[in-house]
Motif scaffolding. Sequence first.
Motif, short mmCIF file in Angstrom:
data_model
loop_
_atom_site.label_atom_id
_atom_site.label_comp_id
_atom_site.label_asym_id
_atom_site.label_seq_id
_atom_site.Cartn_x
_atom_site.Cartn_y
_atom_site.Cartn_z
N TRP A 1 -3.34 -2.86 9.54
CA TRP A 1 -3.90 -2.54 8.10
C TRP A 1 -5.02 -3.86 7.83
O TRP A 1 -4.75 -4.98 8.46
CB TRP A 1 -3.27 -2.47 6.82
CG TRP A 1 -2.28 -1.56 6.98
CD1 TRP A 1 -1.44 -0.96 7.58
CD2 TRP A 1 -2.58 -0.39 6.10
NE1 TRP A 1 -0.58 0.06 7.30
CE2 TRP A 1 -1.79 0.77 6.37
CE3 TRP A 1 -3.55 0.06 5.12
CZ2 TRP A 1 -1.60 1.72 5.77
CZ3 TRP A 1 -3.57 1.21 4.35
CH2 TRP A 1 -2.56 2.21 4.71
N TYR B 1 -7.41 -5.53 4.45
CA TYR B 1 -7.37 -5.61 3.17
C TYR B 1 -8.76 -6.31 2.74
O TYR B 1 -8.80 -7.60 3.20
CB TYR B 1 -6.31 -6.00 2.57
CG TYR B 1 -6.35 -5.93 1.03
CD1 TYR B 1 -6.29 -4.99 0.21
CD2 TYR B 1 -6.62 -7.34 0.26
CE1 TYR B 1 -6.40 -5.14 -1.17
CE2 TYR B 1 -6.68 -7.23 -1.01
CZ TYR B 1 -6.67 -6.38 -1.62
OH TYR B 1 -6.79 -6.47 -2.94
N ALA C 1 -7.91 -1.11 1.14
CA ALA C 1 -7.03 -1.17 2.27
C ALA C 1 -7.64 -0.23 3.52
O ALA C 1 -7.55 1.05 3.16
CB ALA C 1 -5.63 -0.93 1.98
N THR D 1 -8.95 1.18 -4.76
CA THR D 1 -9.13 1.32 -6.19
C THR D 1 -10.41 1.30 -6.68
O THR D 1 -11.45 1.21 -6.32
CB THR D 1 -8.22 0.12 -6.63
OG1 THR D 1 -9.20 -1.08 -6.58
CG2 THR D 1 -7.05 -0.09 -5.86
N PHE E 1 -7.62 3.34 1.70
CA PHE E 1 -7.20 3.54 0.15
C PHE E 1 -8.12 2.87 -0.59
O PHE E 1 -8.33 1.54 -0.31
CB PHE E 1 -5.93 3.33 0.06
CG PHE E 1 -4.76 4.39 0.60
CD1 PHE E 1 -4.35 5.43 -0.10
CD2 PHE E 1 -4.64 4.38 2.07
CE1 PHE E 1 -3.73 6.37 0.60
CE2 PHE E 1 -3.86 5.46 2.64
CZ PHE E 1 -3.53 6.37 2.02
N THR F 1 -0.15 -3.33 -10.06
CA THR F 1 -0.23 -1.93 -9.13
C THR F 1 -1.69 -1.39 -9.63
O THR F 1 -1.72 -1.28 -10.91
CB THR F 1 0.75 -1.26 -9.21
OG1 THR F 1 2.06 -1.73 -8.73
CG2 THR F 1 0.70 0.24 -8.55
N ILE G 1 -2.35 0.48 -4.59
CA ILE G 1 -2.36 -0.78 -4.01
C ILE G 1 -1.94 -1.60 -4.95
O ILE G 1 -2.13 -1.86 -6.20
CB ILE G 1 -3.72 -1.22 -3.72
CG1 ILE G 1 -4.13 -0.16 -2.56
CG2 ILE G 1 -3.68 -2.33 -3.03
CD1 ILE G 1 -5.70 -0.40 -2.21
N ILE H 1 0.93 -1.31 0.02
CA ILE H 1 0.02 0.12 0.14
C ILE H 1 0.92 1.31 -0.01
O ILE H 1 1.65 1.62 1.06
CB ILE H 1 -0.82 0.04 1.25
CG1 ILE H 1 -1.62 -1.24 1.31
CG2 ILE H 1 -1.78 1.22 1.19
CD1 ILE H 1 -1.97 -1.84 2.61
N ASP H 2 1.08 1.91 -1.05
CA ASP H 2 1.81 3.20 -1.30
C ASP H 2 0.69 4.36 -0.97
O ASP H 2 -0.18 4.90 -1.61
CB ASP H 2 2.29 3.27 -2.79
CG ASP H 2 3.04 4.40 -3.00
OD1 ASP H 2 3.08 5.23 -2.14
OD2 ASP H 2 3.79 4.23 -3.95
N THR H 3 1.18 4.97 0.33
CA THR H 3 0.37 6.15 0.56
C THR H 3 1.04 7.54 0.38
O THR H 3 0.51 8.49 0.79
CB THR H 3 0.36 6.14 2.21
OG1 THR H 3 1.37 6.39 2.77
CG2 THR H 3 -0.47 4.73 2.55
N ALA I 1 -4.94 4.39 -6.57
CA ALA I 1 -5.74 4.29 -5.45
C ALA I 1 -6.28 5.88 -4.96
O ALA I 1 -5.75 6.67 -5.18
CB ALA I 1 -5.41 3.51 -4.05
#
Length: 110
Positions: free
Chosen positions: A84, A86, A75, A69, A67, A57, A51, A42-44, A60
């Motif tokens: 977290w 998911y 997530a 998509t 987050f 990838t 995500i 998970i890239d915030t 999101a």
Amino acid sequence: MRTGPCLALAAALVFVSGTAAFADQRAAVYTCHFARYGQVVIDTRLESPAITVGGKTYAAQAGAYFFQTEDGKVAFFKPGMKAWSYADVRVDPDLKAAEASRCRRGTGKR
């Protein structure tokens, strides 16, 4: 497939989403392992929230504590982003199979 719970969840997520909560977050990349889904990243980071599941990838959108998509990968995080959960609404339409995991926090730099 029943859509009632998904539509209700989507409406709730839109209602609580906002940039104020996101602005308070520490941007990072979280690598999690879920028994059902395997590794989920998970890239915030503000410039590229995403995500990654199964090596693919998905862009999101950030919300108050989640987050999501466009195709229903969600997530959720607890305050502090230490735990977290998911779920994928295509796999789990009722989101009852969401799992919790402690995730490894990184910067996303290699």
